[in-house]
Design an enzyme around this catalytic site. Structure first.
Site, short mmCIF file in Angstrom:
data_model
loop_
_atom_site.label_atom_id
_atom_site.label_comp_id
_atom_site.label_asym_id
_atom_site.label_seq_id
_atom_site.Cartn_x
_atom_site.Cartn_y
_atom_site.Cartn_z
N HIS A 1 0.78 -1.26 -0.25
CA HIS A 1 0.16 -0.10 -0.03
C HIS A 1 0.89 1.29 0.08
CE1 HIS A 1 -3.09 3.24 1.05
NE2 HIS A 1 -3.91 2.16 1.01
N GLU B 1 -4.06 2.17 -7.59
CA GLU B 1 -4.61 3.12 -6.60
C GLU B 1 -3.59 4.22 -6.87
OE1 GLU B 1 -6.46 2.14 -2.70
OE2 GLU B 1 -4.45 2.22 -2.19
P1 PGA Z 1 -9.64 5.77 0.39
O1 PGA Z 1 -8.52 4.82 0.74
O2 PGA Z 1 -10.87 5.05 -0.02
O3 PGA Z 1 -9.98 6.43 1.68
O4 PGA Z 1 -9.21 6.86 -0.47
C1 PGA Z 1 -8.32 3.75 -0.24
C2 PGA Z 1 -6.90 3.00 0.32
O5 PGA Z 1 -5.89 3.66 0.46
O6 PGA Z 1 -7.01 1.76 0.31
#
Ligand code: PGA
Length: 260
Positions: free
Chosen positions: A95, A167
């Site tokens: 992440h 992401e």
């Molecule tokens: P968020 O986080 O939906 O609060 O943007 C997603 C993540 O970081 O996995």
């Protein structure tokens, strides 16, 4: 356009064991199991025991937010895949908050990916560009470079046992109503580029069959637009997954798309 969808709830560093078990049982009361939508709850490690006790396994799977790249030994504060196995089916790996806070590199992430797979845990690999990468026109190259290193210890066959989340770092935690999430029109070319890159790395057919999620400020208003996108197999949800009503709405959207 029926398709199977995966929704992973990333609770990040939130909720005490008691709060996590309350949220788990409330979600179980409201959410109806669907064979087309898999839901994975990823609480902090300290909450796993409490969440597992409340877990309706017909509706939810359990995931961790990280695993160690080491098998065991002097690694204070870390959790080995062999210890998490049996508890979790999934683990978020790489992440961007761990890349930022723990200086996790793609090389370390590659080891974690291999460790997860070889212990029967499905890794949810996170890759993504920063705003600067995007502004410099390097976003696709950065994400493809992450993929090529993070997946470097896996075989083509093992790619069938992983999940990847696109992401974008600039889209995370912008649940401020300002709409800083990546629009489907921005996500689509990146996901195509990711699938092409996986195809080049692992061979024909692997790029199309790999599961790819979108993550970054997914909320009840925008979730459906991602679920409907060709090439997107679900979402990694952070902030909105801590909100009982919002998360139930997101799951309901997924069920609608998956069964329509
Ligand atoms: P968020 O986080 O939906 O609060 O943007 C997603 C993540 O970081 O996995």
């Amino acid at each position: 356009m029926a398709k199977k969808l995966l929704i992973a709830a990333n609770w990040k560093m939130n909720l005490s064991p008691h709060q996590a078990s309350v949220l788990t049982s409330r979600l179980a009361q409201k959410i109806v199991a669907s064979r087309d939508v898999e839901i994975v709850l990823c609480p902090p490690t300290v909450d796993l025991y409490a969440v597992n006790r409340e877990l309706d396994t017909k509706k939810f799977k359990l995931g961790s937010q990280d695993i160690s790249e080491f098998e065991e030994g002097p690694h204070t504060g870390d959790n080995a895949a062999s210890m998490l196995k049996g508890w979790v089916d999934y683990s978020i790996i790489g992440h961007s908050e761990r890349r930022r806070d723990e200086a996790e590199t793609d090389e370390v992430i590659a080891k974690k990916m291999a460790m997860a797979i070889r212990n029967g845990i499905t890794p949810i690999l996170c890759v993504g560009d920063t705003l600067l990468d995007r502004e410099m026109g390097h976003a696709v190259r950065v994400v493809n470079d992450q993929l090529s290193v993070c997946l470097s210890l896996l075989t083509a066959e093992e790619l069938g046992q992983i999940v990847i989340t696109y992401e974008p770092v600039w889209a995370i935690s912008s649940g401020d109503g300002k709409g800083n999430y990546a629009k489907p029109a921005e996500v689509a070319p990146m996901v195509t580029a990711m699938r092409n890159s996986i195809e080049e790395l692992f061979g024909e057919g692997v790029g199309t069959s790999t599961l790819i999620l979108y993550g970054g400020s997914v909320n009840p208003d925008n979730a459906k637009s991602y679920f409907e996108m060709p090439g997107i197999d679900g979402a990694l949800v952070g902030g909105a997954s801590l909100n009982y009503a919002q998360f139930c709405d997101i799951v309901a959207s997924a069920v609608t798309v998956a069964t329509s």
